[in-house]
Design a protein around this motif. Sequence first.
Motif, PDB file in Angstrom:
ATOM      1  N   GLU A  70       0.827  -1.203   0.000  1.00 19.14           N
ATOM      2  CA  GLU A  70       0.000   0.000   0.000  1.00 19.14           C
ATOM      3  C   GLU A  70       0.865   1.259   0.000  1.00 19.14           C
ATOM      4  O   GLU A  70       0.554   2.230  -0.679  1.00 19.14           O
ATOM      5  CB  GLU A  70      -0.937   0.007   1.216  1.00 19.14           C
ATOM      6  CG  GLU A  70      -2.059  -1.007   1.127  1.00 19.14           C
ATOM      7  CD  GLU A  70      -3.043  -0.699   0.021  1.00 19.14           C
ATOM      8  OE1 GLU A  70      -3.339   0.490  -0.223  1.00 19.14           O
ATOM      9  OE2 GLU A  70      -3.529  -1.655  -0.603  1.00 19.14           O
ATOM     10  N   TYR A  71       1.943   1.254   0.776  1.00 17.89           N
ATOM     11  CA  TYR A  71       2.825   2.416   0.781  1.00 17.89           C
ATOM     12  C   TYR A  71       3.538   2.580  -0.549  1.00 17.89           C
ATOM     13  O   TYR A  71       3.879   3.703  -0.939  1.00 17.89           O
ATOM     14  CB  TYR A  71       3.837   2.337   1.923  1.00 17.89           C
ATOM     15  CG  TYR A  71       3.298   2.879   3.225  1.00 17.89           C
ATOM     16  CD1 TYR A  71       2.777   4.159   3.303  1.00 17.89           C
ATOM     17  CD2 TYR A  71       3.306   2.110   4.373  1.00 17.89           C
ATOM     18  CE1 TYR A  71       2.275   4.662   4.482  1.00 17.89           C
ATOM     19  CE2 TYR A  71       2.802   2.590   5.566  1.00 17.89           C
ATOM     20  CZ  TYR A  71       2.287   3.878   5.616  1.00 17.89           C
ATOM     21  OH  TYR A  71       1.793   4.366   6.776  1.00 17.89           O
ATOM     22  N   VAL A  74       1.081   4.528  -2.534  1.00 15.77           N
ATOM     23  CA  VAL A  74       1.095   5.929  -2.101  1.00 15.77           C
ATOM     24  C   VAL A  74       2.337   6.630  -2.625  1.00 15.77           C
ATOM     25  O   VAL A  74       2.273   7.776  -3.092  1.00 15.77           O
ATOM     26  CB  VAL A  74       1.029   6.007  -0.552  1.00 15.77           C
ATOM     27  CG1 VAL A  74       1.222   7.433  -0.072  1.00 15.77           C
ATOM     28  CG2 VAL A  74      -0.288   5.453  -0.049  1.00 15.77           C
ATOM     29  N   TYR A 101      -4.085  10.954  -3.541  1.00 13.51           N
ATOM     30  CA  TYR A 101      -3.176  10.625  -2.436  1.00 13.51           C
ATOM     31  C   TYR A 101      -3.970  10.175  -1.206  1.00 13.51           C
ATOM     32  O   TYR A 101      -3.618   9.189  -0.548  1.00 13.51           O
ATOM     33  CB  TYR A 101      -2.309  11.845  -2.114  1.00 13.51           C
ATOM     34  CG  TYR A 101      -1.198  11.561  -1.143  1.00 13.51           C
ATOM     35  CD1 TYR A 101      -0.074  10.862  -1.542  1.00 13.51           C
ATOM     36  CD2 TYR A 101      -1.266  11.994   0.178  1.00 13.51           C
ATOM     37  CE1 TYR A 101       0.961  10.595  -0.665  1.00 13.51           C
ATOM     38  CE2 TYR A 101      -0.244  11.737   1.066  1.00 13.51           C
ATOM     39  CZ  TYR A 101       0.862  11.038   0.636  1.00 13.51           C
ATOM     40  OH  TYR A 101       1.879  10.779   1.520  1.00 13.51           O
ATOM     41  N   ALA A 104      -5.297   6.719  -1.775  1.00 14.13           N
ATOM     42  CA  ALA A 104      -4.244   5.708  -1.656  1.00 14.13           C
ATOM     43  C   ALA A 104      -3.890   5.455  -0.194  1.00 14.13           C
ATOM     44  O   ALA A 104      -3.512   4.340   0.179  1.00 14.13           O
ATOM     45  CB  ALA A 104      -3.008   6.147  -2.441  1.00 14.13           C
ATOM     46  N   LEU A 105      -4.007   6.477   0.651  1.00 15.71           N
ATOM     47  CA  LEU A 105      -3.689   6.313   2.072  1.00 15.71           C
ATOM     48  C   LEU A 105      -4.769   5.545   2.841  1.00 15.71           C
ATOM     49  O   LEU A 105      -4.505   5.037   3.925  1.00 15.71           O
ATOM     50  CB  LEU A 105      -3.472   7.673   2.733  1.00 15.71           C
ATOM     51  CG  LEU A 105      -2.126   8.325   2.492  1.00 15.71           C
ATOM     52  CD1 LEU A 105      -2.092   9.701   3.130  1.00 15.71           C
ATOM     53  CD2 LEU A 105      -1.009   7.477   3.050  1.00 15.71           C
TER      54      LEU A 105
END
Length: 140
Positions: A70-71, A74, A101, A104-105
């Motif tokens: 996931e990061y 991001v 953004y 995505a977080l």
Amino acid sequence: MEKLPSCSMEIGRVPVFLMNMSIFGGAYVVAFILLWRLAIFGLPFIIILAIPGLIYGRVIMSLLRKIREEYNKVGTVADKAISSLRTVYSFMGENKTITEYSAALQGTVKLGLKQGLAKGIAIGSNSVVFAVWSFFVLVW
């Protein structure tokens, strides 16, 4: 090259495992020498004490892999925004970039909550250790 960090992480776990197993073995030998009846009686309870730790380790490792993915997503959004900063600014795409953004977080927030729940359950499972100790006190 992408597999190199995960490979080095796996190799780094081997010495820690060997250290923990040697400490456990040495402590059990000393306990067997000092109080052999209690050591024999406590041997089956090692499984009860090890199961929550093994489950916690598996769950946390899978969650950490998902969080890393996931990061990466991001980071991709942020990298695109930074690399084309003039384009974003000239076409007033700041709001769109902020929305992407933030979206995505959201995945990392959900996974972080799951990780916190897993850690709480693991800490709560320490009550099993205290129950086994109290059982030993009653028997001894």
